[in-house]
Design a protein around this motif. Structure first.
Motif, PDB file in Angstrom:
ATOM      1  N   TRP A  86      -5.993   2.448   1.888  1.00 13.50           N
ATOM      2  CA  TRP A  86      -6.536   1.178   1.413  1.00 13.50           C
ATOM      3  C   TRP A  86      -7.990   1.285   0.957  1.00 13.50           C
ATOM      4  CZ3 TRP A  86     -10.775  -0.506   4.204  1.00 13.50           C
ATOM      5  CH2 TRP A  86     -10.957   0.082   5.467  1.00 13.50           C
ATOM      6  N   GLN A  87      -8.681   2.343   1.391  1.00 12.06           N
ATOM      7  CA  GLN A  87     -10.081   2.494   1.021  1.00 12.06           C
ATOM      8  C   GLN A  87     -10.207   2.615  -0.500  1.00 12.06           C
ATOM      9  OE1 GLN A  87      -8.512   4.233   3.343  1.00 12.06           O
ATOM     10  NE2 GLN A  87      -9.719   4.399   5.220  1.00 12.06           N
ATOM     11  N   GLY A  88     -11.076   1.794  -1.071  1.00 19.46           N
ATOM     12  CA  GLY A  88     -11.305   1.827  -2.503  1.00 19.46           C
ATOM     13  C   GLY A  88     -10.248   1.115  -3.321  1.00 19.46           C
ATOM     14  N   LYS A  89      -9.237   0.516  -2.661  1.00 21.72           N
ATOM     15  CA  LYS A  89      -8.152  -0.145  -3.377  1.00 21.72           C
ATOM     16  C   LYS A  89      -8.237  -1.674  -3.315  1.00 21.72           C
ATOM     17  CE  LYS A  89      -6.192   3.922  -3.918  1.00 21.72           C
ATOM     18  NZ  LYS A  89      -6.217   4.631  -5.216  1.00 21.72           N
ATOM     19  N   LEU A  90      -8.896  -2.228  -2.303  1.00 26.80           N
ATOM     20  CA  LEU A  90      -8.817  -3.662  -2.062  1.00 26.80           C
ATOM     21  C   LEU A  90      -9.458  -4.486  -3.169  1.00 26.80           C
ATOM     22  CD1 LEU A  90      -9.423  -3.878   1.793  1.00 26.80           C
ATOM     23  CD2 LEU A  90      -7.283  -3.576   0.531  1.00 26.80           C
ATOM     24  N   TYR A 137      -2.906 -10.516   5.133  1.00 30.27           N
ATOM     25  CA  TYR A 137      -2.244  -9.280   5.564  1.00 30.27           C
ATOM     26  C   TYR A 137      -0.833  -9.579   6.047  1.00 30.27           C
ATOM     27  CZ  TYR A 137      -1.448  -4.951   8.244  1.00 30.27           C
ATOM     28  OH  TYR A 137      -0.932  -3.771   8.753  1.00 30.27           O
ATOM     29  N   ILE A 138       0.140  -8.840   5.503  1.00 27.41           N
ATOM     30  CA  ILE A 138       1.483  -8.771   6.071  1.00 27.41           C
ATOM     31  C   ILE A 138       1.618  -7.392   6.710  1.00 27.41           C
ATOM     32  CG2 ILE A 138       3.950  -8.637   5.577  1.00 27.41           C
ATOM     33  CD1 ILE A 138       3.570 -10.695   3.396  1.00 27.41           C
ATOM     34  N   ALA A 139       1.854  -7.382   8.007  1.00 26.19           N
ATOM     35  CA  ALA A 139       1.935  -6.121   8.741  1.00 26.19           C
ATOM     36  C   ALA A 139       3.371  -5.608   8.757  1.00 26.19           C
ATOM     37  CB  ALA A 139       1.442  -6.315  10.170  1.00 26.19           C
ATOM     38  N   THR A 176       1.941  -0.864   6.937  1.00 22.13           N
ATOM     39  CA  THR A 176       1.645  -0.586   8.334  1.00 22.13           C
ATOM     40  C   THR A 176       0.122  -0.558   8.526  1.00 22.13           C
ATOM     41  OG1 THR A 176       1.807   1.776   7.859  1.00 22.13           O
ATOM     42  CG2 THR A 176       3.760   0.712   8.763  1.00 22.13           C
ATOM     43  N   PRO A 177      -0.372  -0.737   9.762  1.00 22.16           N
ATOM     44  CA  PRO A 177      -1.821  -0.709   9.987  1.00 22.16           C
ATOM     45  C   PRO A 177      -2.372   0.704   9.790  1.00 22.16           C
ATOM     46  CG  PRO A 177      -0.648  -0.780  12.070  1.00 22.16           C
ATOM     47  CD  PRO A 177       0.385  -0.993  10.996  1.00 22.16           C
ATOM     48  N   PRO A 178      -3.699   0.856   9.813  1.00 20.65           N
ATOM     49  CA  PRO A 178      -4.268   2.190   9.652  1.00 20.65           C
ATOM     50  C   PRO A 178      -3.677   3.197  10.640  1.00 20.65           C
ATOM     51  CG  PRO A 178      -5.994   0.537   9.560  1.00 20.65           C
ATOM     52  CD  PRO A 178      -4.740  -0.187   9.947  1.00 20.65           C
ATOM     53  N   VAL A 179      -3.641   4.447  10.223  1.00 20.99           N
ATOM     54  CA  VAL A 179      -3.064   5.497  11.075  1.00 20.99           C
ATOM     55  C   VAL A 179      -3.789   5.546  12.417  1.00 20.99           C
ATOM     56  CG1 VAL A 179      -2.647   7.969  11.296  1.00 20.99           C
ATOM     57  CG2 VAL A 179      -2.293   6.827   9.080  1.00 20.99           C
ATOM     58  N   GLN A 180      -5.099   5.439  12.375  1.00 16.94           N
ATOM     59  CA  GLN A 180      -5.907   5.457  13.589  1.00 16.94           C
ATOM     60  C   GLN A 180      -6.228   4.022  14.003  1.00 16.94           C
ATOM     61  OE1 GLN A 180      -6.562   8.241  15.244  1.00 16.94           O
ATOM     62  NE2 GLN A 180      -5.592   9.522  13.668  1.00 16.94           N
ATOM     63  N   LEU A 221       0.819  -1.209   0.000  1.00 11.05           N
ATOM     64  CA  LEU A 221       0.000   0.000   0.000  1.00 11.05           C
ATOM     65  C   LEU A 221       0.854   1.260   0.000  1.00 11.05           C
ATOM     66  CD1 LEU A 221      -2.771  -1.036   2.564  1.00 11.05           C
ATOM     67  CD2 LEU A 221      -2.859  -1.149   0.069  1.00 11.05           C
ATOM     68  N   TRP A 222       2.171   1.098  -0.025  1.00 14.10           N
ATOM     69  CA  TRP A 222       3.083   2.236  -0.061  1.00 14.10           C
ATOM     70  C   TRP A 222       2.796   3.123  -1.274  1.00 14.10           C
ATOM     71  CZ3 TRP A 222       8.883   1.538  -1.618  1.00 14.10           C
ATOM     72  CH2 TRP A 222       9.582   2.738  -1.409  1.00 14.10           C
ATOM     73  N   GLU A 223       2.404   2.497  -2.365  1.00 14.85           N
ATOM     74  CA  GLU A 223       2.098   3.237  -3.596  1.00 14.85           C
ATOM     75  C   GLU A 223       1.073   4.341  -3.349  1.00 14.85           C
ATOM     76  OE1 GLU A 223       0.161   2.135  -7.961  1.00 14.85           O
ATOM     77  OE2 GLU A 223       1.306   0.618  -6.853  1.00 14.85           O
ATOM     78  N   TRP A 224       0.160   4.100  -2.367  1.00 21.17           N
ATOM     79  CA  TRP A 224      -0.901   5.068  -2.052  1.00 21.17           C
ATOM     80  C   TRP A 224      -0.748   5.610  -0.636  1.00 21.17           C
ATOM     81  CZ3 TRP A 224      -2.818   0.018  -3.756  1.00 21.17           C
ATOM     82  CH2 TRP A 224      -2.968  -0.052  -5.140  1.00 21.17           C
ATOM     83  N   ASP A 225       0.495   5.572  -0.121  1.00 18.61           N
ATOM     84  CA  ASP A 225       0.774   6.087   1.223  1.00 18.61           C
ATOM     85  C   ASP A 225      -0.107   5.433   2.277  1.00 18.61           C
ATOM     86  OD1 ASP A 225       2.245   7.671   2.975  1.00 18.61           O
ATOM     87  OD2 ASP A 225       0.799   9.314   2.904  1.00 18.61           O
ATOM     88  N   GLY A 226      -0.382   4.156   2.080  1.00 18.06           N
ATOM     89  CA  GLY A 226      -1.142   3.405   3.064  1.00 18.06           C
ATOM     90  C   GLY A 226      -2.646   3.493   2.912  1.00 18.06           C
TER      91      GLY A 226
END
Length: 277
Positions: free
Chosen positions: A16-20, A56-58, A34-38, A9-14
């Motif tokens: 994930w909404q609308g990408k999965l 998921y790989i964290a 990394t997990p969600p910011v919040q 998800l680095w391509e989109w700076d993490g």
């Protein structure tokens, strides 16, 4: 041994909404980041992954001055998200060998506590920023496992990793996860791996990755995880003045996915043929 390919998800700076859905449709087995910011979004993120049948790989990223406390807090959080693997940017290059050994000894105890495999990434600025520093730690801690991103060593060492270097060989023996990015002697990411001028670099890295696969196969592993990880600017080169990216990142990572998948399938076919002769 099954190849499982993850989308960073680095391509989109993490984000994930609308990408999965797009990631699942492209044939990826899961996502890595990394997990969600919040933290309050963790449960929503986990449900979304499950609904799209994605693993998921964290990733965890330690921070000073107390790198282990940072590591422990993040590992305990991501372990609740049911990852198949935790890939860690661990410790710091400026730490002494004694300090690094103390960190990684504690990391092994935490890995056993949470029951999730932890791969410590070969990464600039981290403990494993060169092959020889990595090997010094690995020789002291035989249970420690790596996330192989050897593209960083291209920048740190200003040279390509060698299949015949004893320190690189040890790292390949300990690697349980691969980041599929191709470096060159002056940097961690070639401009576009599809370009003919980078064919030798691509072939070198594929040989390194397949050696890791061979080691995992010999060890009896059921799967090999691989994340194409060409990243956005400033990793991705841009045009001067306009700052326009020189290539399309989704296309590059998709190409790396399919290219390595084909090499892996050919390699597995050869293994199967060996078993039937």
């Amino acid at each position: 041994m099954k190849l499982q390919v993850f989308k960073s998800l680095w391509e989109w700076d993490g984000n994930w909404q609308g990408k999965l859905e797009m990631i699942a449709e492209a044939g990826y087995n899961g996502v890595e980041y990394t997990p969600p910011v919040q933290a309050k979004e963790d449960a929503t993120f986990r449900r979304a992954l499950t609904s799209h049948q994605l693993e998921y790989i964290a990733q965890v990223v330690t921070r000073g001055p107390d790198h282990f406390t940072s590591f422990r807090e993040q590992v305990l959080r991501v372990a609740e998200l049911g990852p198949v693997l935790i890939n860690a940017h661990s410790a710091a290059d400026r730490m002494t060998l004694e300090q690094q050994l103390e960190f990684f000894s504690a990391a092994l105890r935490l890995e056993e506590e949470v029951g999730v495999p932890i791969a410590h990434e070969t990464h600039r600025g981290r403990a494993f920023f060169t092959p020889w520093q990595t090997a010094a730690v690995l020789r002291s801690l035989p249970e420690l496992k790596l996330g192989a991103d050897f593209s960083h060593w291209c920048a740190s060492c200003e040279s390509m990793p060698s299949l015949h270097d004893e320190d690189v060989i040890l790292s390949m023996q300990r690697a349980i996860h691969i980041h599929g990015r191709v470096g060159y002697p002056e940097g961690p990411q070639v401009a576009d791996p599809r370009a003919p001028e980078y064919a030798e670099h691509v072939n070198t890295f594929i040989a390194l990755w397949l050696t890791i696969c061979q080691n995992r196969f010999t060890a009896g592993a059921k799967s090999m995880t691989f994340t194409p990880e060409f990243g956005p600017p400033p990793y991705l080169q841009v045009q001067p003045f306009t700052q326009q990216p020189v290539t399309d990142l989704w296309e590059v990572n998709t190409w790396m996915f399919h290219t390595f998948q084909k090499h892996y399938q050919d390699w597995m076919s050869s293994k199967n043929n060996e078993n039937h002769t």
